[in-house]
Design a protein around this motif. Structure first.
Motif, mmCIF file in Angstrom:
data_model
loop_
_atom_site.group_PDB
_atom_site.id
_atom_site.type_symbol
_atom_site.label_atom_id
_atom_site.label_comp_id
_atom_site.label_asym_id
_atom_site.label_seq_id
_atom_site.Cartn_x
_atom_site.Cartn_y
_atom_site.Cartn_z
ATOM 1 N N ASN A 105 0.916 -0.913 -0.398
ATOM 2 C CA ASN A 105 -0.397 0.137 -0.165
ATOM 3 C C ASN A 105 0.573 1.593 -0.423
ATOM 4 O O ASN A 105 0.444 2.282 -0.739
ATOM 5 C CB ASN A 105 -1.302 -0.060 1.531
ATOM 6 N N TYR A 114 -3.230 7.890 -3.096
ATOM 7 C CA TYR A 114 -3.787 7.687 -1.488
ATOM 8 C C TYR A 114 -4.529 6.394 -1.518
ATOM 9 O O TYR A 114 -4.888 5.121 -1.698
ATOM 10 C CB TYR A 114 -3.550 7.818 -0.471
ATOM 11 N N GLY A 118 -5.530 2.956 -2.118
ATOM 12 C CA GLY A 118 -5.959 2.485 -0.866
ATOM 13 C C GLY A 118 -7.390 1.758 -0.785
ATOM 14 O O GLY A 118 -7.506 0.031 -0.523
ATOM 15 N N PHE A 121 -5.840 -1.812 -1.587
ATOM 16 C CA PHE A 121 -5.356 -2.559 -0.300
ATOM 17 C C PHE A 121 -6.539 -3.079 0.676
ATOM 18 O O PHE A 121 -6.303 -4.124 0.981
ATOM 19 C CB PHE A 121 -5.141 -1.438 0.600
ATOM 20 N N MET A 122 -7.106 -2.189 0.447
ATOM 21 C CA MET A 122 -9.017 -3.051 1.335
ATOM 22 C C MET A 122 -9.562 -4.196 0.642
ATOM 23 O O MET A 122 -9.875 -5.201 0.710
ATOM 24 C CB MET A 122 -10.070 -2.141 1.011
ATOM 25 N N ILE A 126 -9.735 -7.689 2.677
ATOM 26 C CA ILE A 126 -10.755 -7.926 3.505
ATOM 27 C C ILE A 126 -10.890 -9.395 2.928
ATOM 28 O O ILE A 126 -11.241 -10.229 3.734
ATOM 29 C CB ILE A 126 -11.717 -7.143 2.942
ATOM 30 N N PHE A 143 -17.215 -3.845 -0.856
ATOM 31 C CA PHE A 143 -17.274 -3.240 -0.182
ATOM 32 C C PHE A 143 -15.283 -2.520 -0.164
ATOM 33 O O PHE A 143 -15.762 -1.352 0.497
ATOM 34 C CB PHE A 143 -16.734 -4.088 1.197
ATOM 35 N N ILE A 147 -16.209 1.515 0.484
ATOM 36 C CA ILE A 147 -14.919 2.024 1.167
ATOM 37 C C ILE A 147 -14.749 3.520 1.115
ATOM 38 O O ILE A 147 -14.539 4.381 1.385
ATOM 39 C CB ILE A 147 -14.611 0.604 2.340
ATOM 40 N N LEU A 151 -14.086 7.353 1.588
ATOM 41 C CA LEU A 151 -13.352 7.855 2.719
ATOM 42 C C LEU A 151 -12.830 8.894 1.631
ATOM 43 O O LEU A 151 -12.336 9.878 2.729
ATOM 44 C CB LEU A 151 -12.318 6.953 2.433
ATOM 45 N N PHE A 155 -12.617 12.057 4.140
ATOM 46 C CA PHE A 155 -11.378 12.835 4.042
ATOM 47 C C PHE A 155 -10.897 14.010 2.982
ATOM 48 O O PHE A 155 -10.296 15.080 3.573
ATOM 49 C CB PHE A 155 -9.843 11.858 3.643
ATOM 50 N N MET A 159 -13.512 16.287 5.245
ATOM 51 C CA MET A 159 -12.760 17.426 5.799
ATOM 52 C C MET A 159 -11.439 17.886 5.178
ATOM 53 O O MET A 159 -10.144 18.451 6.324
ATOM 54 C CB MET A 159 -11.829 15.847 6.976
ATOM 55 N N LEU A 163 -4.378 14.643 1.145
ATOM 56 C CA LEU A 163 -3.397 13.020 1.167
ATOM 57 C C LEU A 163 -2.641 12.868 -0.292
ATOM 58 O O LEU A 163 -3.459 13.685 -1.655
ATOM 59 C CB LEU A 163 -4.700 11.581 0.963
ATOM 60 N N LEU B 45 -6.390 20.696 11.860
ATOM 61 C CA LEU B 45 -7.129 20.962 10.707
ATOM 62 C C LEU B 45 -8.872 22.146 11.052
ATOM 63 O O LEU B 45 -8.591 22.654 9.805
ATOM 64 C CB LEU B 45 -8.181 19.444 10.490
ATOM 65 N N THR B 389 -13.209 -8.172 9.300
ATOM 66 C CA THR B 389 -12.775 -8.689 7.970
ATOM 67 C C THR B 389 -12.723 -6.795 6.895
ATOM 68 O O THR B 389 -12.158 -6.549 6.408
ATOM 69 C CB THR B 389 -13.643 -9.445 7.110
ATOM 70 N N ILE B 390 -14.106 -6.158 7.914
ATOM 71 C CA ILE B 390 -13.960 -4.844 6.822
ATOM 72 C C ILE B 390 -13.213 -3.326 8.425
ATOM 73 O O ILE B 390 -12.799 -2.876 7.630
ATOM 74 C CB ILE B 390 -14.943 -4.799 6.841
ATOM 75 N N PRO B 393 -9.320 -3.184 8.111
ATOM 76 C CA PRO B 393 -8.760 -2.288 6.856
ATOM 77 C C PRO B 393 -9.210 -0.906 7.033
ATOM 78 O O PRO B 393 -8.378 -0.073 6.226
ATOM 79 C CB PRO B 393 -9.543 -3.205 6.173
ATOM 80 N N ILE B 394 -10.107 -0.778 7.655
ATOM 81 C CA ILE B 394 -10.608 0.359 7.333
ATOM 82 C C ILE B 394 -9.754 1.578 8.146
ATOM 83 O O ILE B 394 -9.695 2.233 8.280
ATOM 84 C CB ILE B 394 -11.767 0.759 7.882
ATOM 85 N N MET B 397 -5.902 2.012 7.235
ATOM 86 C CA MET B 397 -6.317 2.602 6.140
ATOM 87 C C MET B 397 -6.292 4.424 6.915
ATOM 88 O O MET B 397 -5.602 5.357 6.277
ATOM 89 C CB MET B 397 -7.824 3.018 4.913
ATOM 90 N N TYR B 404 0.163 10.207 7.176
ATOM 91 C CA TYR B 404 0.466 10.972 5.592
ATOM 92 C C TYR B 404 0.684 12.763 6.629
ATOM 93 O O TYR B 404 1.339 13.548 6.555
ATOM 94 C CB TYR B 404 0.332 10.388 5.009
ATOM 95 N N ASN B 405 -0.540 12.442 7.226
ATOM 96 C CA ASN B 405 -1.071 14.165 7.789
ATOM 97 C C ASN B 405 -0.368 14.684 8.534
ATOM 98 O O ASN B 405 -0.391 16.335 8.308
ATOM 99 C CB ASN B 405 -2.266 14.442 8.283
#
Lengths: 169, 501
Positions: A105, A114, A118, A121-122, A126, A143, A147, A151, A155, A159, A163, B45, B389-390, B393-394, B397, B404-405
């Protein structure tokens, strides 16, 4: 040598190796400190402070090696095996791939961004963590797309966190 | 003071300002509750958003983010054994075991109430005696900060893990890693070996995410098919019992005062406070052996202290212009950006702003209590419905995004990998990670303090033993180590007698 290692308790081997790591790490920092500049007009120089700390680490590591060695020779053994063995036996097929995916990743983040990396990776993570069936493969893909979009929304838009930019986002 | 309070109240108790504070607290809670995100990130932020507000309102909103961020960390700490923030690490010691035993609601309720009480006590103290308290901290110099660092590390080394020496090794390792990069006084580059990722030193947040968050993800990947300890989505009772609260009164007060006192010390504070409060609660308890197994006292101590730090950390920030911790460093930047000069003159020249900030903190504390009892846990309950499983990974991430931020550098991600691998192996081999993190936090402070002190004395160590505060801290350190050794020796002998060793 191999036969000696085979005779040793595996918990003891791990403890020994970790303590040796600390001793070696400390020694590296200790000897490297002689290549560091002292700094201008310092009583305790920029090279001396880490030297003392490194020395302390080496001493503690050696004490721990001796202490565990004495206990081992006295026949004292840990009742339970270390968690690292238990977890790798149960989930080594998940932990190692997950770790490698994390590395992948980061490599891909620089190349494709990213969110794109990502997504990859996800999807793979998963699938690795779940059952290895065709249905779970499709679920992982679905998924991962969902997701990644969430994100990006959170992000990237709400927000406004910066990235690494990529091919799409 | 009363005139200042009324002026501050006039600013805060307006509908739009209250809504801003509510939103700020909620966002802070989210950032605190999600591993990988922190109050510091939230403040950084959202700082630009406050530029359009009146300075008093903007600073109050930043304070609300802080309160939410500090408090939110308990939710994943208790439910997932993942501290949302460094100041929630000690909460996991007893909070997660309580959750595993089927009492997540109980742990959360008393944790939330402890946060509220800790915050309330520290804010009342801040309002009533801030100017006088600042005078005491003026007496602390480099000598005291260095010894305080050693005291903090030895306490943590002795309270985490089963072996004192493993804890000390972990702490020393953290202090040593903290020397990588530029030295804090002369700027001399150390231990980079020409590697760019190391030139800026090891970022604390990167280390923390690697050691605590992603390591925990790997641990939880071992049982992805097993639901979280809190699996039914029905919390046990979240009612507060007067009898329990009464029994925790001494713990509330002691822990809050520890948090308040440590929060006042620039650079120390937050992370150390929850450990010291936990340690003191353990030592004061009639059943210290129960700590770590799921005892409310541990949760109460940690959460009272970490929220009490918030009020204390404001004191050096606004009175001396020295941030109490990383979060208040951002708040300090906010003050300066809004054209306000922090320092003793603030109480004279910006009375309205100062008391608006204080009252804003009080209001945010109330909002924190309400939101955590209502919205936040439901939000988190919903999050727990997501299969591991979900979810795992979230979390990874989000951790990468958070890492990184910090410096917008991919190099930090490589450092994250190293800390993840190291953290996993060390943790599973019986070496506690918490002392390492504390070593990373306190290492630069200790180095700066020691070297400054030695420069001031021309190489003499006498002041460390002749200054009363410094000597007091040395005695406390020796006592803490000694008592830990004696306690462990008694425990081992008892186990041998029982035939269990």
């Amino acid at each position: 040598m191999l036969s000696l290692i085979k005779k040793l308790d595996k918990n003891y081997i791990v403890h020994l190796l970790v303590n040796i790591f600390f001793v070696v790490f400390g020694l590296i920092f200790y000897f490297e400190s002689f290549n560091i500049r002292r700094g201008f007009q310092q009583i305790v120089g920029a090279n001396e402070y880490p030297r003392y700390v490194a020395l302390f680490l080496v001493i503690l590591g050696i004490i721990n090696i001796i202490k565990s060695g004495i206990k081992y020779r006295a026949g004292e053994r840990e009742v339970e095996e270390l968690k690292i063995f238990k977890e790798f036996r149960v989930a080594g097929d998940k932990i190692i791939p997950l770790f490698l995916l994390l590395i992948l990743n980061i490599l891909l983040t620089r190349i494709i961004g990213y969110f794109e990396s990502g997504f990859v990776f996800m999807f793979l993570a998963i699938f690795v963590l779940g059952p290895k069936t065709k249905i779970s493969l499709l679920k992982a893909l679905g998924f991962a797309i969902f997701i990644t979009l969430i994100l990006y929304l959170v992000f990237g838009i709400i927000m406004n966190i910066y990235l690494p930019p990529g091919l799409i986002f | 003071m009363f005139s200042g309070l009324s002026q501050g109240a006039a600013i805060i108790f307006q509908l739009d300002v209250l809504l801003f504070l509510l939103g700020g607290t909620f966002l802070g809670l989210i950032f605190g509750a999600i591993p990988g995100l922190t109050a510091t990130l939230a403040l950084i932020l959202l700082l630009p958003v406050t530029f359009g507000m009146e300075p008093a309102v903007g600073m109050a909103v930043l304070g609300a983010l802080y309160i939410g961020g500090v408090s939110g960390g308990k939710i994943p700490a208790i439910l997932l054994n993942m501290p949302g923030t460094p100041s929630s690490i000690a909460t996991t010691f007893d909070g997660y075991p309580l959750c595993q035993q089927g009492y997540p609601g109980k742990a959360l309720t008393y944790g939330i109430f402890s946060s509220f009480i800790g915050g309330l006590i520290s804010m009342i103290a801040l309002i009533l005696i801030a100017p006088s308290l600042a005078v005491i901290t003026l007496n602390f110099q480099s000598y005291e900060y260095f010894i305080l660092g050693i005291f903090g590390l030895t306490v943590v080394a002795s309270t985490t893990g089963k072996s004192l020496i493993n804890g000390l090794i972990s702490a020393t390792f953290g202090v040593l890693i903290a020397t990588i990069g530029g030295d804090p006084i002369a700027g001399v580059t150390r231990y980079t070996y020409g590697l760019r990722p190391l030139e800026g030193g090891i970022q604390l947040l990167v280390a923390m995410i690697g050691l605590f968050v992603i390591t925990e993800v790997f641990t939880q990947s071992a049982d992805v098919n097993k639901k979280y300890a809190y699996s039914s989505n029905k919390l046990d009772s979240m009612k507060l019992e007067l009898k329990v609260l009464a029994g925790q009164t001494k713990n509330f007060i002691r822990s809050s005062l520890i948090g308040l006192g440590l929060g006042m010390l620039p650079g120390a504070g937050g992370t150390v406070a929850n450990f010291i409060a936990y340690d003191q609660a353990k030592k004061a308890s009639k059943t210290p052996e129960k700590f770590g197994t799921g005892i409310l006292d541990g949760v109460v101590a940690a959460e009272s202290a970490n929220n009490a730090v918030s009020g204390g950390a404001y004191i050096p920030t606004i009175t001396l212009g020295i941030p109490g911790n990383t979060v208040t460093a951002v708040i300090l930047a906010g003050l300066i950006t809004h054209g306000v000069t922090p320092g003793p003159s603030l109480f004279r020249n910006e009375v309205q702003l100062v008391y608006a900030m204080f009252i804003g903190l009080l209001v945010a504390n109330v909002f924190m209590f309400i939101l955590q009892h209502t919205v936040m846990i439901r939000f988190f309950k919903w999050a727990l419905k997501i299969p591991k499983t979900i979810l795992l990974p979230i979390i990874m991430m989000m951790s990468i995004a958070g890492t990184y931020n910090i410096r917008y550098s991919v190099n930090d991600l490589w450092v994250l990998i190293v800390f993840t691998a190291m953290g996993y192996i060390l943790k599973k081999s019986g070496f506690p990670l918490t002392p390492m993190i504390l070593g990373l936090i306190l290492g630069p402070i200790m180095e700066r303090s020691l070297r400054t002190a030695m420069m001031a004395t021309g190489g003499s160590v006498a002041p460390f033993f002749t200054r009363p505060y410094s000597l007091g801290l040395i005695i406390l350190t020796v006592l803490s180590l000694g008592l830990t050794y004696i306690f462990n020796w008694i425990r081992k002998n008892k186990l041998k007698e029982d035939g269990l060793a």
